[in-house]
Each structure stands twice: as C-alpha cells, then as structure tokens.
Write a protein that holds these residues in place. Structure first.
Motif, mmCIF file in Angstrom:
data_model
loop_
_atom_site.group_PDB
_atom_site.id
_atom_site.type_symbol
_atom_site.label_atom_id
_atom_site.label_comp_id
_atom_site.label_asym_id
_atom_site.label_seq_id
_atom_site.Cartn_x
_atom_site.Cartn_y
_atom_site.Cartn_z
ATOM 1 N N GLN A 228 9.507 -5.618 -2.327
ATOM 2 C CA GLN A 228 8.789 -6.806 -2.758
ATOM 3 C C GLN A 228 7.697 -7.192 -1.762
ATOM 4 O OE1 GLN A 228 8.966 -8.274 -5.633
ATOM 5 N NE2 GLN A 228 10.661 -7.008 -6.384
ATOM 6 N N VAL A 229 8.005 -7.058 -0.469
ATOM 7 C CA VAL A 229 7.000 -7.368 0.554
ATOM 8 C C VAL A 229 5.813 -6.430 0.421
ATOM 9 C CG1 VAL A 229 6.514 -7.361 3.030
ATOM 10 C CG2 VAL A 229 8.635 -8.382 2.187
ATOM 11 N N ALA A 230 6.076 -5.117 0.336
ATOM 12 C CA ALA A 230 5.006 -4.130 0.229
ATOM 13 C C ALA A 230 4.211 -4.307 -1.054
ATOM 14 C CB ALA A 230 5.606 -2.727 0.292
ATOM 15 N N LYS A 231 4.884 -4.593 -2.125
ATOM 16 C CA LYS A 231 4.236 -4.785 -3.425
ATOM 17 C C LYS A 231 3.233 -5.938 -3.366
ATOM 18 C CE LYS A 231 5.418 -6.819 -7.899
ATOM 19 N NZ LYS A 231 6.534 -7.293 -8.747
ATOM 20 N N ASN A 232 3.655 -7.074 -2.815
ATOM 21 C CA ASN A 232 2.790 -8.238 -2.788
ATOM 22 C C ASN A 232 1.657 -8.110 -1.775
ATOM 23 O OD1 ASN A 232 3.862 -10.454 -4.697
ATOM 24 N ND2 ASN A 232 5.720 -9.666 -3.720
ATOM 25 N N LEU A 233 1.904 -7.391 -0.677
ATOM 26 C CA LEU A 233 0.819 -7.097 0.255
ATOM 27 C C LEU A 233 -0.244 -6.251 -0.425
ATOM 28 C CD1 LEU A 233 2.668 -6.321 3.619
ATOM 29 C CD2 LEU A 233 1.067 -8.194 3.190
ATOM 30 N N ASP A 234 0.193 -5.294 -1.225
ATOM 31 C CA ASP A 234 -0.730 -4.430 -1.946
ATOM 32 C C ASP A 234 -1.553 -5.231 -2.952
ATOM 33 O OD1 ASP A 234 -1.900 -2.009 -2.612
ATOM 34 O OD2 ASP A 234 -0.449 -1.605 -4.210
ATOM 35 N N ILE A 235 -0.892 -6.157 -3.647
ATOM 36 C CA ILE A 235 -1.589 -7.000 -4.624
ATOM 37 C C ILE A 235 -2.625 -7.878 -3.917
ATOM 38 C CG2 ILE A 235 -1.299 -8.942 -6.217
ATOM 39 C CD1 ILE A 235 1.453 -7.743 -6.934
ATOM 40 N N PHE A 236 -2.217 -8.483 -2.803
ATOM 41 C CA PHE A 236 -3.125 -9.362 -2.067
ATOM 42 C C PHE A 236 -4.358 -8.601 -1.584
ATOM 43 C CE2 PHE A 236 -4.684 -11.413 1.824
ATOM 44 C CZ PHE A 236 -4.858 -12.717 1.390
ATOM 45 N N ASN A 237 -4.141 -7.431 -1.009
ATOM 46 C CA ASN A 237 -5.262 -6.615 -0.529
ATOM 47 C C ASN A 237 -6.183 -6.212 -1.676
ATOM 48 O OD1 ASN A 237 -4.781 -6.504 2.299
ATOM 49 N ND2 ASN A 237 -3.127 -5.044 1.956
ATOM 50 N N SER A 238 -5.603 -5.915 -2.813
ATOM 51 C CA SER A 238 -6.408 -5.516 -3.973
ATOM 52 C C SER A 238 -7.251 -6.677 -4.474
ATOM 53 C CB SER A 238 -5.497 -5.007 -5.095
ATOM 54 O OG SER A 238 -4.835 -3.823 -4.692
ATOM 55 N N ILE A 239 -6.676 -7.888 -4.461
ATOM 56 C CA ILE A 239 -7.420 -9.075 -4.899
ATOM 57 C C ILE A 239 -8.615 -9.319 -3.990
ATOM 58 C CG2 ILE A 239 -7.295 -11.595 -5.071
ATOM 59 C CD1 ILE A 239 -4.429 -11.250 -6.120
ATOM 60 N N VAL A 240 -8.408 -9.228 -2.678
ATOM 61 C CA VAL A 240 -9.510 -9.413 -1.730
ATOM 62 C C VAL A 240 -10.606 -8.389 -1.991
ATOM 63 C CG1 VAL A 240 -10.183 -9.338 0.702
ATOM 64 C CG2 VAL A 240 -8.051 -10.454 0.047
ATOM 65 N N LYS A 241 -10.227 -7.146 -2.223
ATOM 66 C CA LYS A 241 -11.206 -6.077 -2.467
ATOM 67 C C LYS A 241 -11.990 -6.344 -3.754
ATOM 68 C CE LYS A 241 -11.617 -1.113 -3.265
ATOM 69 N NZ LYS A 241 -10.898 0.164 -3.474
ATOM 70 N N GLU A 242 -11.289 -6.738 -4.819
ATOM 71 C CA GLU A 242 -11.954 -6.990 -6.095
ATOM 72 C C GLU A 242 -12.907 -8.180 -5.987
ATOM 73 O OE1 GLU A 242 -11.674 -5.078 -8.876
ATOM 74 O OE2 GLU A 242 -10.500 -3.736 -7.588
ATOM 75 N N LEU A 243 -12.486 -9.238 -5.292
ATOM 76 C CA LEU A 243 -13.350 -10.388 -5.086
ATOM 77 C C LEU A 243 -14.610 -9.994 -4.321
ATOM 78 C CD1 LEU A 243 -10.788 -13.185 -4.103
ATOM 79 C CD2 LEU A 243 -12.155 -13.110 -6.197
ATOM 80 N N TRP B 78 -14.422 -2.231 5.424
ATOM 81 C CA TRP B 78 -13.730 -0.965 5.702
ATOM 82 C C TRP B 78 -12.275 -1.215 6.086
ATOM 83 C CZ3 TRP B 78 -11.498 0.988 10.179
ATOM 84 C CH2 TRP B 78 -11.144 2.349 10.127
ATOM 85 N N ILE B 79 -12.074 -2.286 6.873
ATOM 86 C CA ILE B 79 -10.706 -2.633 7.277
ATOM 87 C C ILE B 79 -9.887 -3.038 6.068
ATOM 88 C CG2 ILE B 79 -9.345 -4.324 8.560
ATOM 89 C CD1 ILE B 79 -11.606 -4.351 10.635
ATOM 90 N N ALA B 80 -10.533 -3.831 5.164
ATOM 91 C CA ALA B 80 -9.822 -4.266 3.959
ATOM 92 C C ALA B 80 -9.396 -3.075 3.110
ATOM 93 C CB ALA B 80 -10.715 -5.196 3.144
ATOM 94 N N VAL B 81 -10.302 -2.081 2.953
ATOM 95 C CA VAL B 81 -9.970 -0.882 2.181
ATOM 96 C C VAL B 81 -8.851 -0.106 2.849
ATOM 97 C CG1 VAL B 81 -10.848 1.330 1.339
ATOM 98 C CG2 VAL B 81 -12.270 -0.709 1.165
ATOM 99 N N LEU B 82 -8.912 -0.014 4.180
ATOM 100 C CA LEU B 82 -7.878 0.690 4.920
ATOM 101 C C LEU B 82 -6.528 0.016 4.727
ATOM 102 C CD1 LEU B 82 -7.023 2.868 6.964
ATOM 103 C CD2 LEU B 82 -7.648 1.290 8.795
ATOM 104 N N LEU B 83 -6.542 -1.339 4.747
ATOM 105 C CA LEU B 83 -5.291 -2.068 4.542
ATOM 106 C C LEU B 83 -4.709 -1.787 3.172
ATOM 107 C CD1 LEU B 83 -6.149 -5.530 6.144
ATOM 108 C CD2 LEU B 83 -4.449 -3.890 6.963
ATOM 109 N N VAL B 84 -5.585 -1.680 2.191
ATOM 110 C CA VAL B 84 -5.118 -1.352 0.846
ATOM 111 C C VAL B 84 -4.442 0.014 0.838
ATOM 112 C CG1 VAL B 84 -5.836 -0.849 -1.516
ATOM 113 C CG2 VAL B 84 -6.813 -2.800 -0.322
ATOM 114 N N ALA B 85 -5.078 0.958 1.515
ATOM 115 C CA ALA B 85 -4.514 2.310 1.559
ATOM 116 C C ALA B 85 -3.179 2.329 2.272
ATOM 117 C CB ALA B 85 -5.494 3.257 2.257
#
Length: 565
Positions: free
Chosen positions: A33-48, A8-15
């Motif tokens: 660039q910082v926000a973009k890469n944070l979003d990518i990282f959170n999405s990767i964790v969620k997909e994994l 749930w925390i991971a999903v919240l971070l993505v949002a």
C-alpha cells in the motif's frame, strides 16, 4: 537548468517507486500500500508538470501536499526544507540571527513597526524604539510587505550588517541605523526576585536551549537572599526540551526518581528518564503557577512535582500536550520534526488532551471529555487524572477581559498612547512605583474620542438576533415595549464603557508604557502587582499547615469506609 533537474528527479522517483511496487510480495499488504500510493503521488506530480494548463511551481505544489499530509496527523509534525532551518533552530535552541525585536502591523500606515525591542539586543542597543515605522532595509522600500516578509529580511546570518531607515513619531525626518545581526538569545528567565514574606519568585519562559543552568543560578541567588519558599511561574511557557524539564525537576526531587516515560512505535522512541543528580533542596515549599498556555515540557515539570506531592500547583488547567517530537534528517538539507511517542509522568498518566488519531467526519478534533479520563494517584495517594492537561490543586477563577479592551489593543490605540506618553516623559519611576494617574487616563480617553473609535458590542448583536428570533416565532409584538426598554439601556456609550472598564484598560496601558523603559522584566513586575494566581500561591506558602494538608490524602470519614450490604 534547475527546473529540468527537478523534473528529472521526479521521473527517477517514479521509476524507483514503480520498481518497489512490483518488488513486494502480494502478502506484504502494508508495504504494498505504501509503494502503491507513492507511485500514484509521483505520477500525479509528473502529469501536472507535463499537462496542467499553467506552469506549476514544483517546490510549492509538493510542499503544499507534504504540509497537508503532515497536518492530517497532528500540528506538531512538520517539514523544514533547507532554506527554512532557522525556524527549526530557533525552536530547538531558542536562538536566531537577527536584531532582537518584536514587530507589529500599523493598520493605518499599512507598514510594519517596532513593537518591543529586547533588552541588550541590537535593536535596543542602536536606539530603535517601540513605534518606529520600518521604511527601508538597505534601500529597499518595505511598503506592501507584510510582517512575515519584513521579519525574514531583518533576520540573517550572524555578523552580517544592514542599514535600516525608520520614521519615528514626533520627528520630521526619517532616521537611519546601521545594525549588525547577532545571535538572539531570548531570555530563559526574564525576571526573578524575592517577594514579601521571604518568598522567591522565578519566571521561566521556555525549556528550549539550556534554561536549567540559569534557573539553578537564580535559585541559588534567591537562597542567598534568604528565601524560605519558592514560586515557579510556568504560565505561557509552551515547553521545549524534555531533558531540561527533567533537569529542573531534579533540583527538588531525590536522585533516582522516575520523572517521564516515553512510549512509541520503535525502541528508540521508548525511554525512561530519571533524576540523575543530587537535588538542590528537598524541603523548601514550592508553588507552581500554570495556565492554559502551559504546555509540553512545562506540563512535565508541573505534573512531576504534583505527582510526587512536592509542589502545590496553582492557576488553571494546562494545555494538554503529551506528545514527544524528534527530528529526522531528510535529503537536500531538509529536516522533519515528527511525533514519535507519548510521554507519561510519574503517576502513570498522559496529559494529552486532544485525540488526533480519532478525528470527526469533517476532519476536526476535540478534547477528550472528562468522563473518559482515568483516575491515577500521586505518591501520597491523591487523585489526579489523565487526558486533559494538569489540573491545578488550587484553581483560580480568571476575570474575563472586557470586549472594549480587545478593540483598543487591535486598533493600536493603547500602543499609540504609550508612544505619545514616552515622547513627553524621558523617564518614569521604577515599575513597582509606576501607575497611570487620573490625568493620564483623561488624556487617553480624549485621544480615543478624537480617533472616532468604534467597536462591536456583543450585547447589541445578541439582542438583534433575539429580536429576529422573537419575530420569527411570533413574540415580538407582545414584547415590543420590553425590547425598546432593553435597547435603551444597552445603547452604545463610549464614555461610560471607558470609565466602567478603566481598571483593566489602565493596567494594559501601564504594561505597554513600562516595557518601553524597563523591557520585559518591567512588564512582568507590573503584571504581578495584582496577580490572582500569585496571591493564591503566597496564601498557601504562608500557611504551613494548610500547605502540608493540601499535599496529603484527605482523611477518610468513618461512614465513607463502610460498604452497603
């Protein structure tokens, strides 16, 4: 439930990350660039987490990502989660909750064993000895657990107790000990004494915690004993708190002197540290011993005393750590130790030796070459350089330890001999009088021979490679007689090597035995008996004119001042 909460925390971070992503102005490129890469990282964790074929451990996976990210910066920027704060506390305060002993690995039994109990600490107090094999903790068998796992089990909250079962060499039945964990304070000053010629000696092991208080007491005690000069031993001192280095330097430098300047990205990271108190002694001649493991706060003290021409630095070039770390609190009880600035000592130089910012293509880093370093000057005008640690005023060439000694130590043969020796000798003479006799060394050689000891000889490996290269290039046939003669001379001879390198081997045996009876203090006394760095320091401190000359600018020769036309 805990796992669902993490998801749930991971999903919240993505949002949250996504809202930042769309909230930045297109012109704010860095924030974008910082926000973009944070979003990518959170999405990767969620997909994994949702689709990877095996169930992932989110704590382990994200921890790996964090550590890789931080290590790409420098090895000093680290993340400590809530359950790993004891390691950080030990680093900062030089304390931890435990039994106060070094453990090592017994390769034959594949178990951890006591290597060195600290004096006056629980392990030594209850009677644990070097060589004791660790069998059980509170009934849990330690078989199959490595040193790190066993160490974590031995440590714990101060005041808690546990039952430790060990197998002691020379005894048939295991021994059991009830041990109460204490706050383990590693010694700041494991040894100090007045040597010959009224020379004081202080071994300072760390700048973590509050060593300046003990250093002051040791120095004043030596002054009462009548010392007329002082050796400060900073070898193998990896540093600690910057404030402590400034405090100790202040004992020998006038009030108001700038010792360190830190420069970082933020205002908070940029500071100037000056001596704030009246000194203890501005006149006593000083020598500082350093080596390649002298780092960080140790380099500040050695470098500051060198830059103000207050001490002669003796030994080998120091490690070269000119970076400053601070701690930052993180969510869920975590802490990050991160590099926030570089420090500059009085001459204006930074001793940082490795340029982590400019890595090679393969990610490796190297030392800054001497050709790219800059010349600075001490208060008296002597030349010193940046970019490679502190270079001693007197460099002492160190003897290389023989190859056989490495294998004797690695195979625990010296350790095992010391254990057997202690079983036969309830007491030994004081460290200054103890020595390994010829009969003792004969017993050691017999033990090594009986153990069917084998070790690699580098000459054999190099000769083998040379033969292969000679054959490849067509020279082997013509040089075959020479190769055969050389192989005969370089043939493996254990008896010969044990005799040829007996001086170094005896020294290592003596150190291992003495610390069983007199702990760290005793081993230092033994090592100082034939210490080249100390001999050089004594030599300069007992030659007042030479000492004064070394801390002064060499006179300019008449021809050196003239310029060519």
């Amino acid at each position: 439930m805990k796992y669902l909460k993490i998801r749930w925390i991971a999903v919240l971070l993505v949002a949250v990350g996504t809202s930042f992503f769309f909230g930045f102005k297109s012109g704010d490129n860095r924030s974008f660039q910082v926000a973009k890469n944070l979003d990518i990282f959170n999405s990767i964790v969620k997909e994994l987490d949702m689709f990877y074929v095996d169930t992932i451990d989110p704590n382990k996976t994200i921890r790996t990502g964090i550590e890789s990210m931080l290590y790409s910066l420098d090895p000093y920027t680290q993340y400590f989660p809530e359950d790993d704060q004891s390691e950080l506390e030990q680093m900062l305060k030089n304390t931890y909750g435990g039994i106060g002993s070094i453990i090592t690995w017994n390769t034959k039994l594949k178990r951890s064993m006591i290597a060195e109990p600290y004096e006056h600490m629980p392990a030594a107090t209850v009677g644990l000895k070097a060589g004791d094999i660790l069998m059980e903790i509170d009934g849990k068998d330690l078989a199959g657990k490595n040193n790190q796992e066993v160490s974590e089990m031995l440590r714990g909250q101060v005041g808690t107790s546990f039952k430790l079962k060990v197998q002691r060499p020379g005894t048939e039945q295991p021994l059991e000990f009830d041990i109460v964990r204490r706050s383990i304070q590693l010694p700041f000053i494991p040894y100090y004494a007045m040597l010959d010629n009224n020379i004081g000696y202080i071994n300072l092991s760390t700048f973590s915690g509050n060593p300046s208080k003990e250093f002051k007491q040791a120095f004043l005690d030596l002054k009462k004993q009548g010392i007329t000069s002082l050796v400060i031993d900073l070898r193998n001192n990896g540093g600690g708190l910057l404030d402590e280095a400034v405090e100790i330097a202040n004992f020998f430098l006038p009030r108001g002197k700038t010792l360190v300047t830190t420069k970082g990205k933020t205002k908070q990271a940029s500071n100037t540290y000056k001596t704030l108190r009246e000194p203890l002694d501005l006149e006593i001649p000083l020598a500082v011993l350093v080596n390649s493991a002298t780092a960080s706060a140790s380099e500040i003290l050695a470098g500051a005393l060198q830059d103000y021409d207050r001490a002669v630095v003796v030994g080998n070039r120091t490690f070269g750590k000119g970076l400053v770390q601070t701690t930052r609190p993180l969510p869920y009880g975590g802490t990050m130790k991160l590099t926030t600035s570089k420090y500059y000592i009085p001459s204006g130089r930074c001793v940082q030796a490795i340029d982590y910012k400019h890595r090679n293509e393969d990610g490796s880093v190297g030392r800054i070459p001497d050709s790219l370093t800059t010349v600075f000057h001490t208060a008296a005008g002597r030349e010193v350089r940046d970019g490679g640690g502190v270079t001693p005023d007197i460099t002492v060439k160190q003897d290389k330890l023989p190859n056989i000694l490495f294998y004797l130590v690695n195979d625990n043969l010296i350790f095992n001999y010391a254990t057997e020796y202690c079983l036969k000798h309830p007491t030994i003479p004081a460290p200054k009088d103890f020595k390994i006799t010829d009969a003792d060394y004969a017993d050691f050689k017999a033990m090594v021979q009986k153990a069917d000891f084998k070790y690699d000889q580098q000459t054999e490996k190099i000769l083998k490679n040379l033969k292969e290269m000679a054959e490849f290039e067509g020279y082997l046939t013509d040089a075959s007689d020479e190769f055969k003669a050389l192989e005969k001379k370089l043939s493996h001879n254990l008896e010969r090597d044990l005799d040829h390198f007996s001086k170094d081997i005896k020294e290592m045996i003596a150190v291992e035995i003495i610390k069983r009876y007199y702990y760290q203090r005793g081993s230092i006394i033994q090592q100082l008996k034939d210490d080249k760095d100390l001999k050089e320091a004594v030599g300069i401190l007992t030659a007042p004119e030479k000492y004064k000359e070394m801390l002064s600018v060499p006179p300019v020769k008449p021809d050196e001042g003239k310029k060519e036309k």
